[in-house]
Design a protein around this motif. Structure first.
Motif, PDB file in Angstrom:
ATOM      1  N   TYR A 147      -1.026   7.038  -1.906  1.00  0.00           N
ATOM      2  CA  TYR A 147       0.398   7.224  -2.421  1.00  0.00           C
ATOM      3  C   TYR A 147      -0.017   7.962  -3.675  1.00  0.00           C
ATOM      4  O   TYR A 147      -0.785   7.556  -4.751  1.00  0.00           O
ATOM      5  CB  TYR A 147       0.792   5.804  -3.375  1.00  0.00           C
ATOM      6  N   GLY A 148       0.299   9.339  -3.731  1.00  0.00           N
ATOM      7  CA  GLY A 148      -0.241  10.308  -4.657  1.00  0.00           C
ATOM      8  C   GLY A 148      -1.847  10.406  -4.805  1.00  0.00           C
ATOM      9  O   GLY A 148      -2.245  10.426  -3.863  1.00  0.00           O
ATOM     10  N   SER A 149      -2.350   9.801  -6.027  1.00  0.00           N
ATOM     11  CA  SER A 149      -3.605   9.882  -6.146  1.00  0.00           C
ATOM     12  C   SER A 149      -4.556   8.412  -5.799  1.00  0.00           C
ATOM     13  O   SER A 149      -5.462   8.233  -5.686  1.00  0.00           O
ATOM     14  CB  SER A 149      -4.127  10.342  -7.486  1.00  0.00           C
ATOM     15  N   SER A 150      -3.367   7.394  -5.623  1.00  0.00           N
ATOM     16  CA  SER A 150      -4.144   5.850  -5.124  1.00  0.00           C
ATOM     17  C   SER A 150      -4.497   5.927  -3.756  1.00  0.00           C
ATOM     18  O   SER A 150      -3.422   6.166  -3.168  1.00  0.00           O
ATOM     19  CB  SER A 150      -3.381   5.076  -5.894  1.00  0.00           C
ATOM     20  N   HIS A 151      -5.619   5.302  -3.239  1.00  0.00           N
ATOM     21  CA  HIS A 151      -5.852   5.241  -2.122  1.00  0.00           C
ATOM     22  C   HIS A 151      -5.147   3.589  -1.758  1.00  0.00           C
ATOM     23  O   HIS A 151      -6.195   2.691  -1.988  1.00  0.00           O
ATOM     24  CB  HIS A 151      -7.381   5.241  -1.850  1.00  0.00           C
ATOM     25  N   ALA A 152      -4.304   3.423  -0.950  1.00  0.00           N
ATOM     26  CA  ALA A 152      -3.809   2.193  -0.678  1.00  0.00           C
ATOM     27  C   ALA A 152      -4.260   1.469   0.269  1.00  0.00           C
ATOM     28  O   ALA A 152      -4.290   0.187   0.526  1.00  0.00           O
ATOM     29  CB  ALA A 152      -2.041   2.245  -0.826  1.00  0.00           C
ATOM     30  N   LEU A 153      -4.612   2.385   1.253  1.00  0.00           N
ATOM     31  CA  LEU A 153      -5.119   1.669   2.601  1.00  0.00           C
ATOM     32  C   LEU A 153      -6.323   2.392   2.928  1.00  0.00           C
ATOM     33  O   LEU A 153      -6.168   3.307   3.302  1.00  0.00           O
ATOM     34  CB  LEU A 153      -4.152   1.683   3.436  1.00  0.00           C
TER      35      LEU A 153
ATOM     36  N   CYS B 163      -2.944  -5.744  -1.830  1.00  0.00           N
ATOM     37  CA  CYS B 163      -4.062  -5.645  -1.004  1.00  0.00           C
ATOM     38  C   CYS B 163      -3.683  -4.674   0.040  1.00  0.00           C
ATOM     39  O   CYS B 163      -4.681  -4.407   0.889  1.00  0.00           O
ATOM     40  CB  CYS B 163      -4.443  -6.971  -0.306  1.00  0.00           C
ATOM     41  N   GLY B 164      -2.193  -4.298   0.144  1.00  0.00           N
ATOM     42  CA  GLY B 164      -2.180  -3.115   1.170  1.00  0.00           C
ATOM     43  C   GLY B 164      -1.455  -3.955   2.344  1.00  0.00           C
ATOM     44  O   GLY B 164      -1.205  -2.876   3.340  1.00  0.00           O
ATOM     45  N   LYS B 165      -1.141  -4.945   2.605  1.00  0.00           N
ATOM     46  CA  LYS B 165      -0.502  -5.408   3.725  1.00  0.00           C
ATOM     47  C   LYS B 165       0.698  -5.050   4.158  1.00  0.00           C
ATOM     48  O   LYS B 165       1.280  -4.700   5.155  1.00  0.00           O
ATOM     49  CB  LYS B 165      -0.759  -7.228   3.789  1.00  0.00           C
ATOM     50  N   SER B 166       1.694  -4.911   2.957  1.00  0.00           N
ATOM     51  CA  SER B 166       3.127  -4.475   3.097  1.00  0.00           C
ATOM     52  C   SER B 166       2.938  -2.929   3.419  1.00  0.00           C
ATOM     53  O   SER B 166       3.856  -2.443   4.037  1.00  0.00           O
ATOM     54  CB  SER B 166       3.724  -4.919   1.733  1.00  0.00           C
ATOM     55  N   THR B 167       2.253  -2.300   2.792  1.00  0.00           N
ATOM     56  CA  THR B 167       1.989  -0.968   3.126  1.00  0.00           C
ATOM     57  C   THR B 167       1.711  -0.476   4.362  1.00  0.00           C
ATOM     58  O   THR B 167       2.133   0.251   5.284  1.00  0.00           O
ATOM     59  CB  THR B 167       0.827  -0.281   2.097  1.00  0.00           C
TER      60      THR B 167
ATOM     61  N   HIS C  20      -7.920  -6.983   1.835  1.00  0.00           N
ATOM     62  CA  HIS C  20      -8.322  -7.293   0.417  1.00  0.00           C
ATOM     63  C   HIS C  20      -8.653  -6.092  -0.141  1.00  0.00           C
ATOM     64  O   HIS C  20      -9.357  -5.038   0.349  1.00  0.00           O
ATOM     65  CB  HIS C  20      -9.532  -8.228   0.459  1.00  0.00           C
ATOM     66  N   MET C  21      -8.085  -5.425  -1.308  1.00  0.00           N
ATOM     67  CA  MET C  21      -8.037  -4.401  -1.915  1.00  0.00           C
ATOM     68  C   MET C  21      -7.859  -3.136  -1.105  1.00  0.00           C
ATOM     69  O   MET C  21      -8.836  -2.231  -1.160  1.00  0.00           O
ATOM     70  CB  MET C  21      -9.465  -4.353  -2.557  1.00  0.00           C
ATOM     71  N   GLY C  22      -6.941  -2.843   0.037  1.00  0.00           N
ATOM     72  CA  GLY C  22      -6.847  -1.808   0.980  1.00  0.00           C
ATOM     73  C   GLY C  22      -7.700  -1.986   2.070  1.00  0.00           C
ATOM     74  O   GLY C  22      -7.488  -1.018   2.754  1.00  0.00           O
ATOM     75  N   ASN C  23      -8.592  -2.699   2.000  1.00  0.00           N
ATOM     76  CA  ASN C  23      -9.374  -2.769   3.220  1.00  0.00           C
ATOM     77  C   ASN C  23      -9.013  -4.021   4.325  1.00  0.00           C
ATOM     78  O   ASN C  23      -8.404  -4.974   3.754  1.00  0.00           O
ATOM     79  CB  ASN C  23     -10.883  -3.171   2.968  1.00  0.00           C
ATOM     80  N   LEU C  24      -8.944  -3.782   5.548  1.00  0.00           N
ATOM     81  CA  LEU C  24      -9.087  -4.659   6.496  1.00  0.00           C
ATOM     82  C   LEU C  24     -10.312  -5.432   6.556  1.00  0.00           C
ATOM     83  O   LEU C  24     -11.359  -5.257   6.958  1.00  0.00           O
ATOM     84  CB  LEU C  24      -8.426  -4.352   7.924  1.00  0.00           C
TER      85      LEU C  24
END
Lengths: 265, 486
Positions: free
Chosen positions: A27-33, A54-58, A234-238
């Motif tokens: 999302y822009g500069s943030s690495h969500a997943l 944590c990225g699950k909805s993303t 967790h924090m964008g990681n599976l």
């Protein structure tokens, strides 16, 4: 955690419906997943759990390209639905979303009648040839969503006049009416009371006989109750993905264990 | 002492009261302001209010009452006959006031001394000339009675002004003492200040309401006056508008009402689609950057004075329509036409419709869009089937508000549509509206007792009733819409 019960259910098939490989979302500069690999199986309920952000909805929104509606979102990697890349330029996201239905966190019926809410999808996609056929689709969809008996006498009353739990089941009926192949549910019970939650959970279990169901939830008990496969983000990681029973009783990753036991998140 | 100085003194006393009240309260806790019920500045503000507000309220009332008292004393000094008519009495008072004003000016500029003035008591005849020499333009001949009355007038005014100054300053000082004696540590100054703040806010809102009521009352009064002189049947059902100041005028509302509605209709025909589509584009399709550029540009349209739109209609749109549409089609030869005024008024209303609709469309929850897009609908299907129906009541409200603006518009019509009151269907003919006729009936030398002038008030009231009705319907619709989502 004492009331957590792991239900082993018969799973008939093991064919892969959606295969996601190395999915990254910015999302822009943030690495969500970050580099997510997940297989969604037919006839299964797959639960995504993890702390907020944590990225699950993303990830869920990648599966029907709802992230396309957010201008700053950028998705990379491959997501195959029946061996076809859904991010291929040839794929029309509008057609895709008819195949991959979605139920949202808050019940969001349209300010229309109950009938028109359910008939919305079939009408847009021209799925029915006559009024009678449409009536039938509405009826079966409402029956699938276990709402028919409660609303059959007032199909033309506004959908917004129903109770919260009924509204959410109406939204499920609306999603089911386009006969999707996959049903995505983004925390479908977070705005509902325990009784309505129990009804929706029961419904999810019935729906998996017809669709692959993916559910995002904050409640670990709910994941344990309704799903066969669980993915912990967790924090964008599976972090871990496996059989629900294994995740909840014998997690391999220490982060999963501390989340399940309530130490983080 | 002039009023202005009194006012400044009261403010100075109040400022002093602020300092004293604040200090006094702190001093009573031996310097530990934590023992006070409220923050120290609240004690200061309480003292300020007590010193200023009662004094200023009395001052305002005094300003209203003083002329009445002065007038009563002057009238008795004029020694008018018992059976004098109100008009004569008013004329006499006007004379007194004119002379008094001239005397005050002469004294203030130093052209006449008090002794000189007193010398005229025995023989006031040359006083008029003396005042004219001192620079006054008044033409009144001063008789002994008039001199006497002016004397009483000036004397009473002066005396009352002095009494007022003393009373007000006294009141202000009394306020300071009361405030300081009340400012003990356990006094709830904060709550007291809060109450005063609230009453100021209440007063502000009451002023607006009272003014509206006063406007309506004055209109109703003049309108009844009109109907007592002119038949209401002719006014409401007459189809001819031909005011003649010799009498026998026909004052039919219908041609004006027709013009008003016709022009407003064309204006809405332009403004509603363009404004609505703009709003939909801006809220649903435009990127944030595009929106941040386009929206202010459209709102500039709203800032253009209507007279400028009128000039645009007169110089550009009118001739253009005449030369390229009306004349080739054989529909008319007039530069001023319903079409000209309607088009230009429509352009004026675009930002009005678009920015209101934009707000309303944005108020439709994002979850509605998600639900529709999630079912595989395209953005335009979503807009047509979900967003516009959900926002419809609000959009209708916006359109009705725009309509009531169109109905009240004057300048564009004067310059664009002309002043010919007639009923017709040809949009390339000149017509006129209610507002334009109100202006033309009231400009120039007018006698406020003839039906030709008073009809303006009846027209104004009719217009007011129409726009009020539209606004009430619009507000009702907008409100029911809001209830749906909150």
């Amino acid at each position: 955690m004492n009331d957590m019960r792991i239900v082993e259910r018969l799973v008939s098939t093991n064919e892969i419906k959606i295969a996601a490989r190395d999915v990254n979302v910015h999302y822009g500069s943030s690495h969500a997943l970050k580099g997510v690999d997940v297989d969604i199986l037919n006839g299964h309920v797959t639960a995504f759990i993890g702390p907020s952000g944590c990225g699950k909805s993303t990830f869920l929104r990648c599966l029907n390209r709802m992230n396309d509606t957010i201008p700053s979102a950028k998705v990379t990697g491959s997501i195959l639905l029946d061996d076809e890349d859904i991010y291929d330029p040839k794929v029309d996201p509008v057609r895709l979303r008819a195949k991959v239905g979605m139920v949202f966190q808050k019940p969001n019926p349209f300010p229309k009648s109950i009938y028109d809410n359910v008939a919305y999808g079939p009408k847009i996609h021209g799925l029915t040839r006559s009024r009678a056929e449409l009536d039938e689709v509405v009826e079966t969809s409402l029956k699938k969503a276990a709402l028919w008996n409660e609303v059959k006498d007032r199909l033309h009353a506004p959908g917004t006049g129903l109770s919260g739990g009924q509204q959410q089941r109406l939204c499920i009926a609306r999603a089911v009416a386009t006969s999707p192949e996959v049903l995505l549910m983004d925390e479908p019970c977070s705005a509902l009371d325990p009784i309505a939650t129990a009804q929706v959970e029961e419904l999810i279990d019935e729906l998996r006989t017809q669709f692959a169901v993916v559910i995002v939830t904050h409640s670990m008990q709910q994941a344990a109750r309704v799903s066969q496969k669980t993915a912990f983000f967790h924090m964008g990681n599976l972090v871990e993905f496996g059989e629900t029973g294994q995740i909840f009783t014998n997690p391999h990753d220490p982060r999963t264990e501390s989340y399940i036991s309530g130490k983080i998140g | 002492m002039p009023l202005f100085w009194t006012f400044l003194i009261v403010l100075a006393i109040a400022a002093l009261a602020f300092v004293l009240g604040r200090r006094g309260a702190v001093a009573r806790t031996a310097g530990d302001s934590r023992q006070l019920h409220s923050l120290p500045s609240y004690y200061g503000w309480y003292s300020f209010i007590l010193a200023a507000v009662p004094a200023l309220v009395v001052m305002i009332m005094w300003i209203f009452v003083q002329p009445i008292v002065v007038e009563m004393r002057t009238v008795s000094a004029l020694d008018l006959p018992e059976a004098v008519s109100t008009a004569d009495q008013n004329a006499a008072m006007r004379q007194v006031r004119t002379v008094a004003m001239a005397v005050q000016d002469a004294l203030a500029s130093g052209a006449m001394t008090k002794d000189q003035l007193a010398a005229f008591a025995t023989d006031p005849a040359p006083m008029g000339q003396a005042l004219r020499d001192a620079g006054s333009s008044m033409l009144v001949t001063v008789t002994p009675t008039l001199y006497n009355a002016v004397d009483v007038y000036l004397g009473t005014s002066n005396m009352l002004a002095w009494i007022m100054t003393v009373v007000i300053i006294g009141l202000s000082l009394a306020g300071v003492f009361v405030a300081i004696s009340r400012c003990r540590p356990d006094f709830r100054a904060r709550n007291a200040v809060e109450k005063v703040t609230m009453s100021i806010l209440v007063m502000a809102s009451v002023i607006a309401i009272f003014t509206t009521v006063a406007i309506v009352v004055s209109m109703v009064f003049e309108t009844t006056n009109f109907f007592s002189q002119h038949s209401w049947i002719d006014f409401f059902f007459g189809t001819t508008w031909s005011p003649a100041f010799q009498g026998q005028s026909q004052l039919g509302l219908l041609p004006l009402l027709w013009g008003t509605l016709y022009i407003s209709f064309i204006a809405l025909l332009v403004a509603v689609p363009v404004g609505l589509f703009t709003a939909i584009y801006l809220s649903e399709y435009a990127t944030r950057r595009m929106r941040s550029i386009v929206k202010p540009l459209i709102e500039i349209l709203a800032g253009i004075p209507t007279i400028v739109y009128g000039l645009f209609a007169l110089i550009t749109v009118g001739p253009l329509l005449r030369d390229y549409f009306a004349q080739p089609l054989g529909l008319g030869t007039s530069g001023s036409s319903v079409m000209t005024a309607g088009l230009v008024m429509g352009i004026m209303l675009i930002p009005f419709v678009s920015s209101l609709s934009d707000d309303i469309i944005n108020a439709v929850p994002q979850s509605m869009r998600d639900a529709s897009l999630g079912l595989g609908a395209t953005p335009s299907e979503t807009i047509r089937q979900v967003i516009v129906p959900a926002a419809l009541p609000g959009i209708v409200g916006a359109i009705l508000l725009a309509a009531s603006r169109a109905i009240g518009e004057t300048m564009i019509v004067v310059l664009g549509a002309g002043a010919a009151a007639q009923i017709g269907l040809n949009p390339f003919e000149a017509m006129t509206t209610i507002t334009v006729k109100i202006v033309s009936q009231l400009t120039g030398d007018t006698d406020f007792n003839s039906p030709e002038t008073l009809v303006a008030f009846a027209l104004g009231l009719t217009l007011f009733v129409i726009t009020l009705g539209l606004n009430i319907v619009a507000l009702y619709i907008v409100r029911t819409y809001r209830e749906q989502y909150e």
